[in-house]
Enzyme design. Structure first.
Site, short mmCIF file in Angstrom:
data_model
loop_
_atom_site.label_atom_id
_atom_site.label_comp_id
_atom_site.label_asym_id
_atom_site.label_seq_id
_atom_site.Cartn_x
_atom_site.Cartn_y
_atom_site.Cartn_z
N GLU A 1 -5.84 -5.39 10.24
CA GLU A 1 -4.86 -4.33 10.46
C GLU A 1 -5.14 -3.64 11.79
O GLU A 1 -5.92 -2.66 11.84
CB GLU A 1 -4.95 -3.31 9.31
CG GLU A 1 -4.58 -3.89 7.96
CD GLU A 1 -3.85 -2.86 7.11
OE1 GLU A 1 -2.76 -3.17 6.64
OE2 GLU A 1 -4.36 -1.74 6.95
N ASN B 1 0.88 -1.18 0.00
CA ASN B 1 0.00 0.00 0.00
C ASN B 1 0.91 1.22 0.00
O ASN B 1 1.50 1.55 1.03
CB ASN B 1 -0.90 -0.04 1.24
CG ASN B 1 -1.72 1.23 1.40
OD1 ASN B 1 -1.80 2.05 0.48
ND2 ASN B 1 -2.35 1.39 2.56
N HIS C 1 -9.70 0.98 4.67
CA HIS C 1 -8.43 1.13 5.41
C HIS C 1 -8.68 2.01 6.63
O HIS C 1 -9.47 2.95 6.59
CB HIS C 1 -7.38 1.75 4.49
CG HIS C 1 -6.00 1.69 5.07
ND1 HIS C 1 -5.57 2.59 6.02
CD2 HIS C 1 -4.98 0.83 4.86
CE1 HIS C 1 -4.32 2.27 6.36
NE2 HIS C 1 -3.95 1.22 5.67
N SER D 1 3.04 -2.66 10.33
CA SER D 1 4.48 -2.69 10.56
C SER D 1 5.12 -4.03 10.18
O SER D 1 6.00 -4.53 10.89
CB SER D 1 4.80 -2.31 12.02
OG SER D 1 4.36 -0.99 12.27
N LYS E 1 0.15 4.26 -0.29
CA LYS E 1 -0.50 5.45 0.29
C LYS E 1 -0.26 6.67 -0.58
O LYS E 1 -0.14 6.54 -1.81
CB LYS E 1 -0.03 5.65 1.74
CG LYS E 1 -0.15 4.38 2.57
CD LYS E 1 -0.06 4.61 4.04
CE LYS E 1 -0.03 3.28 4.76
NZ LYS E 1 -0.12 3.42 6.20
N GLY F 1 2.05 1.72 10.86
CA GLY F 1 3.01 2.82 10.78
C GLY F 1 3.68 3.14 12.10
O GLY F 1 4.33 4.18 12.23
N GLU G 1 -7.05 4.32 7.87
CA GLU G 1 -6.83 5.76 7.64
C GLU G 1 -8.06 6.40 7.01
O GLU G 1 -8.38 7.56 7.27
CB GLU G 1 -5.56 5.96 6.79
CG GLU G 1 -4.31 5.73 7.63
CD GLU G 1 -3.08 5.27 6.86
OE1 GLU G 1 -3.05 5.38 5.62
OE2 GLU G 1 -2.15 4.79 7.52
C1 PEP Z 1 -1.03 -0.08 6.03
O1 PEP Z 1 -1.15 1.12 5.96
O2 PEP Z 1 -1.86 -0.82 5.47
C2 PEP Z 1 0.08 -0.61 6.79
C3 PEP Z 1 -0.01 -1.84 7.20
O3 PEP Z 1 1.13 0.25 7.05
P1 PEP Z 1 2.53 -0.12 7.75
O4 PEP Z 1 3.02 -1.40 7.12
O5 PEP Z 1 3.42 1.03 7.47
O6 PEP Z 1 2.26 -0.31 9.19
#
Ligand code: PEP
Length: 259
Positions: free
Chosen positions: A170, A13, A98, A216, A15, A176, A100
Site C-alpha cells: 500500500e 477496509n 496499516h 485508490s 476503516k 485515499g 494509518e
Molecule cells: C486502505 O486504506 O487500505 C486503502 C487502500 O484505501 P483507499 O482504497 O481508499 O485508497
C-alpha cells in the site's frame, strides 16, 4: 494474472465508517453480489460491527476481519482488542500495520511483528501492510523502506509458521488520494516484495504468499491491476464502502491473453 497457485483475495477496509445498520446492509449486498467472484472476498470492519456482520455473513463465502489488534492476550490495556477477542467476536482475518496505524498511532515494525505473532497464534489470517510515502518514493528510498518493513515483520519466524500470511503493498501516496499506482509500478513493487519474501523466509513462501495491492483501487482500475502477474488481489478502502463498486471490484475481469 497472478499464478494459479495463488487464489486472489479482494478485501475491503471499512476503516472508522458506517453505523451498525449501514454495516448490515452493506454486508448483505456484498454477500449477495460476490457469490460467483473469481476471488476470496473479505471485509475488515470496525470492532463494534464484527458481531452483527458475522451474523449476516454466517455460512457465506465472505470472510470477516478486524483492522488491528493488540498482541497481549488480556489485561490492563485500555482501549485495545486482543486476537482472541477478535476470534470470539467472529473474525477470521485481521489487518496489521496499516499505514494509518503507522503514521497516526506511531506503530513501529517491532509492534507489527508482535501483532503478527499474536494473530498467527490465534489462527487469524494476517494481512500485513507495507508501503512507502511520497517523500520516500521521490528520494529513491522505496526499496529500502519496503525491505525494512518486510524484514521487521517477517524475520525470526519458521517458514511453516508464516503459511497463512498475506502481504498488502500500500504505497502511502496512493491511499485515499485517488492517485493509484500504475499497473507497472504495482507489478514492480510486488515483484520486489516477492523476492524479499524469498530472501527472508524462503522460496516456498515466496511463490505462495498472496500480495495484495492497496491504494485508490476502483471499479475502473481493478482489471488492469489484477492483470499483473504478481498482483494477487486488492485491499480496498473508499471503494469498499459502496456495494456496487466493491462488488464490481470483487468480480474483476482479467483480459484473456491473446484475445
Ligand atoms: C486502505 O486504506 O487500505 C486503502 C487502500 O484505501 P483507499 O482504497 O481508499 O485508497
Amino acid at each position: 494474472m497472478s499464478s494459479p497457485k495463488r487464489r486472489p483475495l479482494i478485501a475491503g477496509n471499512w476503516k472508522m465508517n458506517l453505523s451498525l445498520a449501514q454495516s448490515v446492509e452493506l454486508a448483505k449486498a456484498i454477500k449477495d453480489g460476490t457469490k460467483n467472484s473469481p476471488a476470496d472476498v473479505a471485509v475488515c470492519v470496525p470492532f463494534t460491527a464484527i458481531p452483527v456482520v458475522a451474523e449476516v455473513l454466517k455460512g457465506s463465502q465472505v470472510r470477516l476481519g478486524g483492522q488491528d489488534l493488540y498482541w497481549e492476550a488480556q489485561g490492563a490495556y485500555t482501549g485495545e482488542i486482543s486476537a482472541g477477542q477478535l476470534v470470539d467476536a467472529g473474525a477470521s482475518t485481521v489487518i496489521i500495520g496499516h499505514s494509518e496505524r503507522r503514521r497516526l498511532f506511531n506503530e513501529t515494525d517491532e509492534a507489527v511483528q508482535k501483532k503478527l505473532k499474536s494473530a498467527l497464534a490465534a489462527k487469524l489470517v494476517p494481512i500485513v501492510c507495507v508501503g512507502e510515502t511520497l517523500d520516500e518514493r521521490q528520494t529513491q528510498k522505496t526499496w529500502r523502506v519496503l525491505e525494512t518493513q518486510m524484514v521487521g515483520a517477517l524475520r525470526g519466524f519458521k517458514p511453516e509458521e508464516l503459511g497463512p500470511v498475506i502481504i498488502a503493498y500500500e504505497p502511502v501516496w496512493a491511499i485515499g488520494t485517488g492517485q493509484t499506482a500504475t499497473p507497472t509500478q504495482a507489478q514492480e513493487a510486488h515483484n520486489f516484495l516477492r523476492k524479499q519474501a524469498g530472501k527472508i523466509v524462503g522460496e516456498a513462501f515466496s511463490s505462495s504468499v498472496r500480495i495484495l495491492y492497496g491504494g485508490s483501487v476502483t471499479a475502473e482500475n481493478v482489471d488492469t491491476l489484477m492483470a499483473q502477474p504478481d498482483v494477487d488481489g486488492a485491499l480496498v478502502g473508499g471503494a469498499s464502502l459502496k456495494a456496487p463498486s466493491f462488488v464490481r471490484i470483487a468480480n474483476f475481469q482479467v483480459p484473456v491473453r491473446g484475445a
